[in-house]
Structures are given as structure tokens and as C-alpha cells.
Design a protein around this motif. Sequence first.
Motif, PDB file in Angstrom:
ATOM      1  N   PHE A   4     -32.282 -35.568 -13.698  1.00  0.00           N
ATOM      2  CA  PHE A   4     -32.452 -34.306 -12.996  1.00  0.00           C
ATOM      3  C   PHE A   4     -31.818 -34.338 -11.616  1.00  0.00           C
ATOM      4  O   PHE A   4     -31.402 -33.332 -11.068  1.00  0.00           O
ATOM      5  CB  PHE A   4     -33.956 -33.987 -12.885  1.00  0.00           C
ATOM      6  N   PHE A   5     -31.740 -35.543 -11.027  1.00  0.00           N
ATOM      7  CA  PHE A   5     -31.245 -35.671  -9.666  1.00  0.00           C
ATOM      8  C   PHE A   5     -29.741 -35.908  -9.602  1.00  0.00           C
ATOM      9  O   PHE A   5     -29.193 -36.106  -8.529  1.00  0.00           O
ATOM     10  CB  PHE A   5     -31.971 -36.823  -8.963  1.00  0.00           C
ATOM     11  N   LYS A   6     -29.052 -35.929 -10.723  1.00  0.00           N
ATOM     12  CA  LYS A   6     -27.613 -36.128 -10.715  1.00  0.00           C
ATOM     13  C   LYS A   6     -26.913 -34.961 -10.035  1.00  0.00           C
ATOM     14  O   LYS A   6     -27.279 -33.804 -10.216  1.00  0.00           O
ATOM     15  CB  LYS A   6     -27.079 -36.286 -12.146  1.00  0.00           C
ATOM     16  N   LYS A   7     -25.908 -35.267  -9.262  1.00  0.00           N
ATOM     17  CA  LYS A   7     -25.157 -34.242  -8.551  1.00  0.00           C
ATOM     18  C   LYS A   7     -24.313 -33.421  -9.511  1.00  0.00           C
ATOM     19  O   LYS A   7     -23.669 -33.942 -10.412  1.00  0.00           O
ATOM     20  CB  LYS A   7     -24.248 -34.904  -7.510  1.00  0.00           C
ATOM     21  N   ILE A   8     -24.344 -32.118  -9.328  1.00  0.00           N
ATOM     22  CA  ILE A   8     -23.520 -31.228 -10.145  1.00  0.00           C
ATOM     23  C   ILE A   8     -22.089 -31.288  -9.623  1.00  0.00           C
ATOM     24  O   ILE A   8     -21.845 -31.109  -8.431  1.00  0.00           O
ATOM     25  CB  ILE A   8     -24.039 -29.771 -10.078  1.00  0.00           C
ATOM     26  N   LYS A   9     -21.141 -31.570 -10.504  1.00  0.00           N
ATOM     27  CA  LYS A   9     -19.743 -31.723 -10.099  1.00  0.00           C
ATOM     28  C   LYS A   9     -18.884 -30.601 -10.683  1.00  0.00           C
ATOM     29  O   LYS A   9     -18.807 -30.437 -11.903  1.00  0.00           O
ATOM     30  CB  LYS A   9     -19.203 -33.076 -10.549  1.00  0.00           C
ATOM     31  N   PRO A  10     -18.218 -29.823  -9.833  1.00  0.00           N
ATOM     32  CA  PRO A  10     -17.312 -28.783 -10.334  1.00  0.00           C
ATOM     33  C   PRO A  10     -15.940 -29.371 -10.675  1.00  0.00           C
ATOM     34  O   PRO A  10     -15.400 -30.171  -9.903  1.00  0.00           O
ATOM     35  CB  PRO A  10     -17.214 -27.816  -9.151  1.00  0.00           C
TER      36      PRO A  10
END
Length: 347
Positions: A4-10
Motif C-alpha cells: 500500500f505504501f509503494k510510490k505511484i510512478k507515472p
Amino acid sequence: MFGFFKKIKPVKIRTCNESRKYGIAAKDLKELLKKGCKTLQLPEAGAHVCLYSDGTKVTEEFFPTLPDHTELVLLSREQTWSGIMCDIGHLLSSDQHTNGLIEAAKELLSGTQSPKRRKILTDLLLNLKDRSEVESREEDEEWFKGIDTRFKTKSAYMKFNCESRIRGYMKEVDDATKTIQKAKDRAEFLEMSKCLADMLKAAKFNGCYFDRTEKERNRLCTQEGWFTCQGPFDQDMCQSLHSINPYGSRESRIVFSTWNLDHRIEKKRTIIPTLLEALQNHKIADVNLTYFYGLLFTTDNLKLVHIVCHKKGAHNLLCDTKKIFRQATNTGKTNQRVKRKKRRLMT
């Protein structure tokens, strides 16, 4: 449970058959594949992702290291992507290039030329796809986004980038002082560290390695700015033939930051501990600082490697015991002089 804490990467994603790109944000490779396949209408089974720039396959471990908005290619099970080479077909269909370039592209596709000729043709075509020939900030403002305004040219920044990496190695040498308990040994090590720092300053921190305006013997890139992976520490070359031109685009510049100057004989595990041990029972004058300088800061021991070719496990390579100290050579010369003097006295 920490997903859940993984960074969202565009990222930007496309297929190998179309140039249109789609923006997708994902926390990991699995989510990227799922969203990408849905957006581009490809089957999920066997789907995989590669870097557009050089065709490197993106793995779960590699994904978090990608800069935001990296351009990727989504492929189905049977499809492959080797980077810019796959776009030559599009170049051939364009009417903006001269007949000479079109013939060069056809020759490259035929695969009948020598490796040297192939590289020349590849570099020629790659220059059509980027702005690597542009050097100044005024000519390519996009490339300089996020870079301090004191840097007016790409070469100046790339030189600074290399210097920063080398300075980091020097800092690690300095930090080793904290592990020394005896004041006398600590003072000896600090003096040795200062000697290495002076040598490094005289060499301008070897920033020439990334500077394409330097003489060929001093740089690791071509005159156009192309760098080639030198392969893992235990191999003579890169089997995947990774290459990149950080001068070409801002994205390539950022991706290049994931490439490593890897110490074959390891810095922390081997070189610095060997230095510490050498100074325990010897004076600085006895230690071959030129040898250690080469191991720590030069291509005598450094290899430029793509992140995939950077093996993080123990290298299990040792310093050359015959080169650690200078006294063996000096003692031999001294003995010879003493013997000659004795012979003269006897006669």
C-alpha cells in the motif's frame, strides 16, 4: 502487506507498432502490465515491458528506479524491442531525410556490414531521433530542466555529474577515519587521505570520463555522447550491448543516472580495508598511493555498467599484494647501491 505504501510512478507507454504514447501511473510492474494491456488492448498473458531507448527489459526490481515519465514499450509474448533500431522503418517512410540517410538505414537493416560500419550507421540514424548534437542551454531548454542555471552546456553538466560521483568515493575514504580507534593510526590515515585528495584535485576529479568534448583517450563516450556498457565486473563485455546517449534528451540523462561506475575490486569490502591494514604497521611513504588512487578513482578499476549488469554481490577480488607497498622496489634499489659501494671500498 507493505504494498500500500509503494510510490505511484507515472510512465509513458506505447506499443511497438504505434508511436502514440499513453500516460499510466502504477505502483509496481504488475499493475503497470495490467493497466497497459487494458489501455493498449493487448493480452496480459506473456506481456512484458522494455525501455524505449535501448530495449532493456523492465523487471520488478528495475521498475522503482525508473525516472517519472520514462517512455516504455509494451510487448506481447512473441514481440521483441531493441530500442531505436526498431524505429528505423518509420525513418525510412519519412520524407524529411536525404536519400543518403535512407540508404544508410537500408544498409543497417540488411545486417551485412562490419561491426565498425554498423556502429557508424547506427550513430548516424540515432542522431535523427534526438538532440544530442545540441550543446547549449539556449538550444535545448528541455534537457536542462531541474539543473542549476550555472551550467550553460551539456558537457559542463555531464563533467560535473562524473566529478560528483568520484567525490563521493573520496568521501567514503574520509569516512573510514571514524572506524580507527588509535589516535596515531587515525592521524596517519588522515594524512594519507589528504594525499589522495590532492591527487584527485590535480586530475580535476576525473570529470573527463563523461565529457564528450574531452580527448578520446580521456572520455568513456563517443564524440556524439554515446556510452556503452562495459559489462559486469567478471566479464569482458556487455552481452546485452547496452548503450545510451544522455546528451540526447532529458529522459536519457535521467536514466543514465542509474548507470554505475562499478569498482571491480570493491571499494568498501576490499580497497579501503586493505588501506587501513597497510597503514597499521607502515608509514605513508611505504604505501603505494598511486596504486590505490588508480583502484579508487580511475578506469584502472572502474567499469561503466548498466543497472542490469551491476552485480551487487561480493566480487571476491583482492588487491595485488605486490603493489600495495613501494618499499619492495625501493629496498631492492637500495641494496644494489649498497653492494656497489661495498665493491668499490673493497677494491
